[in-house]
Write a protein that holds these residues in place. Structure first.
Motif, PDB file in Angstrom:
ATOM      1  N   UNK A 249       0.825  -1.346   0.157  1.00 59.07           N
ATOM      2  CA  UNK A 249       0.162  -0.071  -0.220  1.00 59.07           C
ATOM      3  C   UNK A 249       1.097   1.481   0.133  1.00 59.07           C
ATOM      4  N   UNK A 250       2.296   1.010   0.088  1.00 61.20           N
ATOM      5  CA  UNK A 250       2.675   1.595  -0.071  1.00 61.20           C
ATOM      6  C   UNK A 250       4.220   2.198  -0.888  1.00 61.20           C
ATOM      7  N   UNK A 251       5.137   2.887  -0.119  1.00 63.46           N
ATOM      8  CA  UNK A 251       6.884   2.430  -0.839  1.00 63.46           C
ATOM      9  C   UNK A 251       7.357   2.016   0.159  1.00 63.46           C
ATOM     10  N   UNK A 252       6.756   0.863   1.426  1.00 66.85           N
ATOM     11  CA  UNK A 252       7.098   0.520   2.200  1.00 66.85           C
ATOM     12  C   UNK A 252       6.678   1.219   3.727  1.00 66.85           C
ATOM     13  N   UNK A 253       7.278   0.340   4.650  1.00 63.36           N
ATOM     14  CA  UNK A 253       7.387   1.356   5.581  1.00 63.36           C
ATOM     15  C   UNK A 253       7.827   2.300   6.218  1.00 63.36           C
ATOM     16  N   UNK A 254       9.044   2.609   4.560  1.00 57.83           N
ATOM     17  CA  UNK A 254      10.070   3.661   5.217  1.00 57.83           C
ATOM     18  C   UNK A 254       9.310   5.264   4.910  1.00 57.83           C
ATOM     19  N   UNK A 255       8.218   4.743   3.839  1.00 56.14           N
ATOM     20  CA  UNK A 255       8.201   5.825   2.093  1.00 56.14           C
ATOM     21  C   UNK A 255       6.988   5.744   2.574  1.00 56.14           C
ATOM     22  N   UNK A 256       5.871   6.003   2.907  1.00 54.42           N
ATOM     23  CA  UNK A 256       4.673   5.923   3.514  1.00 54.42           C
ATOM     24  C   UNK A 256       4.071   7.072   2.132  1.00 54.42           C
ATOM     25  N   UNK A 257       2.796   6.510   1.107  1.00 61.07           N
ATOM     26  CA  UNK A 257       1.880   7.154   1.006  1.00 61.07           C
ATOM     27  C   UNK A 257       1.187   8.719   1.769  1.00 61.07           C
ATOM     28  N   UNK A 258       0.629   7.826   2.774  1.00 61.48           N
ATOM     29  CA  UNK A 258      -0.226   8.265   3.593  1.00 61.48           C
ATOM     30  C   UNK A 258       0.440   8.198   5.418  1.00 61.48           C
ATOM     31  N   UNK A 259       0.241   8.781   5.921  1.00 64.85           N
ATOM     32  CA  UNK A 259       1.369   9.017   7.333  1.00 64.85           C
ATOM     33  C   UNK A 259       0.613   7.313   8.349  1.00 64.85           C
TER      34      UNK A 259
ATOM     35  N   UNK B 247      -5.283 -19.069   8.135  1.00 62.73           N
ATOM     36  CA  UNK B 247      -5.499 -20.236   8.549  1.00 62.73           C
ATOM     37  C   UNK B 247      -3.766 -21.461   8.972  1.00 62.73           C
ATOM     38  N   UNK B 248      -4.109 -21.612   9.436  1.00 60.73           N
ATOM     39  CA  UNK B 248      -2.702 -22.653   9.552  1.00 60.73           C
ATOM     40  C   UNK B 248      -2.534 -23.055   8.099  1.00 60.73           C
ATOM     41  N   UNK B 249      -0.478 -22.688   7.911  1.00 58.20           N
ATOM     42  CA  UNK B 249      -0.599 -22.698   6.660  1.00 58.20           C
ATOM     43  C   UNK B 249      -0.137 -21.769   5.744  1.00 58.20           C
ATOM     44  N   UNK B 250      -0.780 -20.822   6.529  1.00 56.03           N
ATOM     45  CA  UNK B 250      -1.213 -19.654   5.384  1.00 56.03           C
ATOM     46  C   UNK B 250      -0.004 -18.059   5.535  1.00 56.03           C
ATOM     47  N   UNK B 251      -0.104 -17.267   5.014  1.00 57.45           N
ATOM     48  CA  UNK B 251       1.107 -16.526   4.736  1.00 57.45           C
ATOM     49  C   UNK B 251       1.320 -14.879   4.597  1.00 57.45           C
ATOM     50  N   UNK B 252       1.512 -13.977   5.850  1.00 54.35           N
ATOM     51  CA  UNK B 252       1.901 -12.886   5.212  1.00 54.35           C
ATOM     52  C   UNK B 252       3.102 -11.847   4.465  1.00 54.35           C
ATOM     53  N   UNK B 253       2.308 -11.229   3.132  1.00 61.19           N
ATOM     54  CA  UNK B 253       4.332 -10.673   2.542  1.00 61.19           C
ATOM     55  C   UNK B 253       2.979  -9.307   2.067  1.00 61.19           C
ATOM     56  N   UNK B 254       5.080  -8.839   2.562  1.00 64.78           N
ATOM     57  CA  UNK B 254       4.898  -7.104   2.997  1.00 64.78           C
ATOM     58  C   UNK B 254       5.963  -6.658   2.038  1.00 64.78           C
ATOM     59  N   UNK B 255       5.514  -5.586   0.806  1.00 64.36           N
ATOM     60  CA  UNK B 255       6.270  -5.091  -0.123  1.00 64.36           C
ATOM     61  C   UNK B 255       6.907  -4.286   0.488  1.00 64.36           C
ATOM     62  N   UNK B 256       8.533  -3.781   0.400  1.00 62.99           N
ATOM     63  CA  UNK B 256       8.735  -2.748   0.559  1.00 62.99           C
ATOM     64  C   UNK B 256      10.487  -2.049  -0.711  1.00 62.99           C
ATOM     65  N   UNK B 257       9.941  -0.933  -0.391  1.00 61.79           N
ATOM     66  CA  UNK B 257      11.479  -0.453  -1.744  1.00 61.79           C
ATOM     67  C   UNK B 257      12.664  -0.534  -1.257  1.00 61.79           C
ATOM     68  N   UNK B 258      12.731  -0.631   0.395  1.00 58.29           N
ATOM     69  CA  UNK B 258      13.944  -0.851   0.787  1.00 58.29           C
ATOM     70  C   UNK B 258      14.072  -1.927   2.041  1.00 58.29           C
ATOM     71  N   UNK B 259      15.344  -2.201   2.701  1.00 63.50           N
ATOM     72  CA  UNK B 259      15.273  -3.178   3.170  1.00 63.50           C
ATOM     73  C   UNK B 259      15.054  -2.441   4.513  1.00 63.50           C
ATOM     74  N   UNK B 260      14.094  -2.999   5.370  1.00 63.20           N
ATOM     75  CA  UNK B 260      13.276  -2.457   6.695  1.00 63.20           C
ATOM     76  C   UNK B 260      13.896  -3.801   8.064  1.00 63.20           C
ATOM     77  N   UNK B 261      14.484  -3.091   8.972  1.00 63.32           N
ATOM     78  CA  UNK B 261      14.668  -3.998  10.336  1.00 63.32           C
ATOM     79  C   UNK B 261      14.125  -3.887  10.869  1.00 63.32           C
ATOM     80  N   UNK B 262      13.191  -2.616  10.764  1.00 58.51           N
ATOM     81  CA  UNK B 262      12.061  -2.914  12.049  1.00 58.51           C
ATOM     82  C   UNK B 262      10.621  -3.503  11.451  1.00 58.51           C
ATOM     83  N   UNK B 263      10.125  -3.474  10.114  1.00 57.80           N
ATOM     84  CA  UNK B 263       9.595  -4.504   9.450  1.00 57.80           C
ATOM     85  C   UNK B 263      10.086  -5.780   9.846  1.00 57.80           C
ATOM     86  N   UNK B 264      10.693  -6.535   9.525  1.00 61.59           N
ATOM     87  CA  UNK B 264      11.311  -7.697  10.331  1.00 61.59           C
ATOM     88  C   UNK B 264      11.106  -8.076  11.262  1.00 61.59           C
ATOM     89  N   UNK B 265      12.032  -7.132  12.467  1.00 62.60           N
ATOM     90  CA  UNK B 265      11.838  -7.682  13.438  1.00 62.60           C
ATOM     91  C   UNK B 265       9.973  -7.249  13.883  1.00 62.60           C
TER      92      UNK B 265
END
Ligand SMILES: C[S@@+](CC[C@H](N)C(=O)[O-])C[C@H]1O[C@@H](n2cnc3c(N)ncnc32)[C@H](O)[C@@H]1O
Length: 215
Positions: free
Chosen positions: A136-146, A165-183
């Motif tokens: 929804x943004x350019x990633x957590x460090x480059x937001x389009x809306x605050x 569900x069991x076995x389900x997956x979340x994927x998140x897009x980012x235009x830069x490395x984000x150690x905070x999101x990884x954490x």
């Protein structure tokens, strides 16, 4: 640069425009380049990471329609049952319905909910989704809306987990490395897979990232 469409919502300005040099279609939100239709490999990886991880993608949710590349990549998989797309900007959907952007909305497996992806995820039943894909943004460090900063914070990522569900997956897009999101993903899912995607941005080599948490 020729303008294809322009709209103003309560959050700001959206512009769809065609570049003169290579004919590419670009989407800009609040003056920020969010994507074009030339370099779409990372948007597609957001989908293929889910498709390759889950046994049966019966029901998945995508946050951010954009130009439709993530959704199209999901639809190419014949196993896919249903995709719910949360899009906050009605004009992004209208432009696609009007044919200004190649449509993914005619496929009967697709439904669109107009609204903030956070509300759309909260409204899902618990353990009802095989995948949640957030772009929804350019990633957590480059937001389009605050306000979108909450998308990458622990409470919402925890909500996402509860809807998988069991076995389900979340994927998140980012235009830069984000150690905070990884954490955050690591703390909620117990581990975070980080997938760097080398991309060519009009002759400039860059790296985009997909962050993945799995149940
Ligand atoms: C980078 S584009 C998505 C690109 C998409 N993955 C694709 O393949 O074309 C981001 C989209 O998210 C939408 N958006 C931004 N914030 C949102 C939110 N909080 N909830 C839902 N959609 C949002 C924008 O209007 C835009 O259409």
């Amino acid at each position: 640069m020729s303008e294809v469409a322009r709209a103003v919502s309560e959050r700001g300005e959206l512009v769809l425009r065609r570049r003169v040099d290579d004919g590419a279609l670009e989407l800009r939100v609040n003056g920020v380049f969010v994507m074009d239709d030339v370099e779409t490999s990372s948007e597609e990886l957001l989908a293929s990471a889910v498709l390759s991880s889950v046994r049966r993608p019966d029901r998945v949710l995508v946050g951010g329609l954009g130009l439709g590349y993530t959704v199209r990549a999901l639809l190419r998989d014949v196993r896919l049952g249903e995709v719910v797309v949360a899009e906050i900007e009605p004009d992004v959907v209208s432009w696609m319905r009007a044919g200004l952007v190649p449509s993914v909305l005619d496929d009967p497996r697709v439904s669109v909910v107009l609204g903030d992806v956070r509300d759309v995820v909260v409204a899902q039943e618990g353990a009802s989704l095989d995948g949640i894909l957030l772009d929804v943004d350019n990633g957590p460090d480059f937001l389009v809306y605050n306000e979108n900063s909450a998308v990458y914070a622990s409470p919402f990522v925890t909500t996402c987990r509860s809807k998988l569900r069991a076995g389900g997956v979340l994927t998140v897009w980012s235009s830069s490395a984000s150690p905070d999101l990884e954490a955050v993903v690591t703390s909620v899912f117990g581990a975070c897979e980080v997938k760097p995607v080398p991309v060519d941005l009009q002759g400039r080599a860059e790296t985009y990232y997909v962050y993945q948490g799995s149940l």
